[in-house]
Each structure stands twice: as C-alpha cells, then as structure tokens.
Design a protein around this motif. Structure first.
Motif, PDB file in Angstrom:
ATOM      1  N   ILE A 165       8.635   0.306   5.998  1.00 46.50           N
ATOM      2  CA  ILE A 165       8.847   1.152   4.820  1.00 46.50           C
ATOM      3  C   ILE A 165      10.218   0.796   4.264  1.00 46.50           C
ATOM      4  O   ILE A 165      11.185   0.668   5.013  1.00 46.50           O
ATOM      5  N   GLN A 166      10.294   0.647   2.942  1.00 47.96           N
ATOM      6  CA  GLN A 166      11.591   0.444   2.318  1.00 47.96           C
ATOM      7  C   GLN A 166      12.115   1.797   1.877  1.00 47.96           C
ATOM      8  O   GLN A 166      11.441   2.531   1.156  1.00 47.96           O
ATOM      9  N   GLU A 203       2.807  -7.678  -1.258  1.00 50.68           N
ATOM     10  CA  GLU A 203       3.754  -6.668  -1.716  1.00 50.68           C
ATOM     11  C   GLU A 203       4.995  -7.361  -2.277  1.00 50.68           C
ATOM     12  O   GLU A 203       5.671  -8.111  -1.567  1.00 50.68           O
ATOM     13  N   TRP A 245       4.215  -1.782   4.207  1.00 49.62           N
ATOM     14  CA  TRP A 245       3.646  -3.104   4.499  1.00 49.62           C
ATOM     15  C   TRP A 245       3.304  -3.154   5.976  1.00 49.62           C
ATOM     16  O   TRP A 245       4.148  -2.883   6.834  1.00 49.62           O
ATOM     17  N   TRP A 279       7.962  -6.196  -3.107  1.00 48.43           N
ATOM     18  CA  TRP A 279       9.236  -5.827  -2.488  1.00 48.43           C
ATOM     19  C   TRP A 279       9.441  -6.543  -1.155  1.00 48.43           C
ATOM     20  O   TRP A 279      10.572  -6.860  -0.800  1.00 48.43           O
ATOM     21  N   GLU A 338       6.122   2.999  -0.299  1.00 49.83           N
ATOM     22  CA  GLU A 338       5.402   1.740  -0.204  1.00 49.83           C
ATOM     23  C   GLU A 338       5.504   1.260   1.239  1.00 49.83           C
ATOM     24  O   GLU A 338       6.582   1.304   1.840  1.00 49.83           O
ATOM     25  N   MET A 380       0.842  -1.168   0.000  1.00 49.46           N
ATOM     26  CA  MET A 380       0.000   0.000   0.000  1.00 49.46           C
ATOM     27  C   MET A 380       0.885   1.228   0.000  1.00 49.46           C
ATOM     28  O   MET A 380       2.046   1.160   0.386  1.00 49.46           O
ATOM     29  N   GLN A 381       0.352   2.317  -0.448  1.00 42.36           N
ATOM     30  CA  GLN A 381       1.115   3.553  -0.520  1.00 42.36           C
ATOM     31  C   GLN A 381       0.682   4.503   0.583  1.00 42.36           C
ATOM     32  O   GLN A 381      -0.477   4.545   0.975  1.00 42.36           O
TER      33      GLN A 381
END
Length: 93
Positions: A61-62, A22, A13, A24, A11, A1-2
């Motif tokens: 968050i990445q 997701e 999670w 990533w 992005e 989700m953003q």
C-alpha cells in the motif's frame, strides 16, 4: 486495485513477478524507491531503511503518496477489504 485499509480507500498491489499494471508501482521502480533484493528475488527492497519486510504474495500500500506499508498474506483477510468482489474471491480461495 483498490481496497479499504483501516477505513481509508487505498491503492494496493499484490507483490509478484508478473507484469506490473499499477502506475504508482511502476513509477516507484523507475524512481528506484522499490527494487528486488539482489540475493533473494522474492524480497522487495525499499529505498530507505524500513522495518517492513515485503515478500512475493504480500500486499503493498502506498501511504501519503510517498511511504509504503506492507500487509502480509497472512493478514490480508483481516486488514483489507477489496472493492472488487472478483478480487476477493481470488484472494480468499
């Protein structure tokens, strides 16, 4: 989700044991950059030493395509603005 995090679109999670959608996040597990702690399955481990502690219910968050940042469930309302209003409702209530 953003979501927006400190003014930047990222992005996110929500850490859980549910199936991961997701890409990533799945890739990070496959590359062993993320793993579940063997003693406490509700704790997420990072490949390198990290001061962050990630628990089920927190948000991952990445950053920079490589590094991760954790927003605790207590700070979600303060730090993240979700782009999907349905997500906001579910998280806020």
């Amino acid at each position: 989700m953003q979501a927006k995090y400190r003014g930047q679109l990222v992005e996110v999670w929500k850490i859980s044991h549910r199936p991961i959608h997701e890409i990533w996040v799945r890739q990070a597990f496959e590359q062993e950059r993320l793993s579940w702690n063997e003693w406490n399955k509700n704790v997420l481990n990072f490949e390198s030493i990290s001061v962050d502690l990630a628990l089920v219910g927190d948000f991952l968050i990445q950053k920079d395509g490589r590094r991760f940042h954790v927003v605790s469930r207590e700070n979600v309302q303060r730090d993240l603005v979700f782009m999907d209003t349905e997500t906001n409702f579910k998280i806020g209530n």
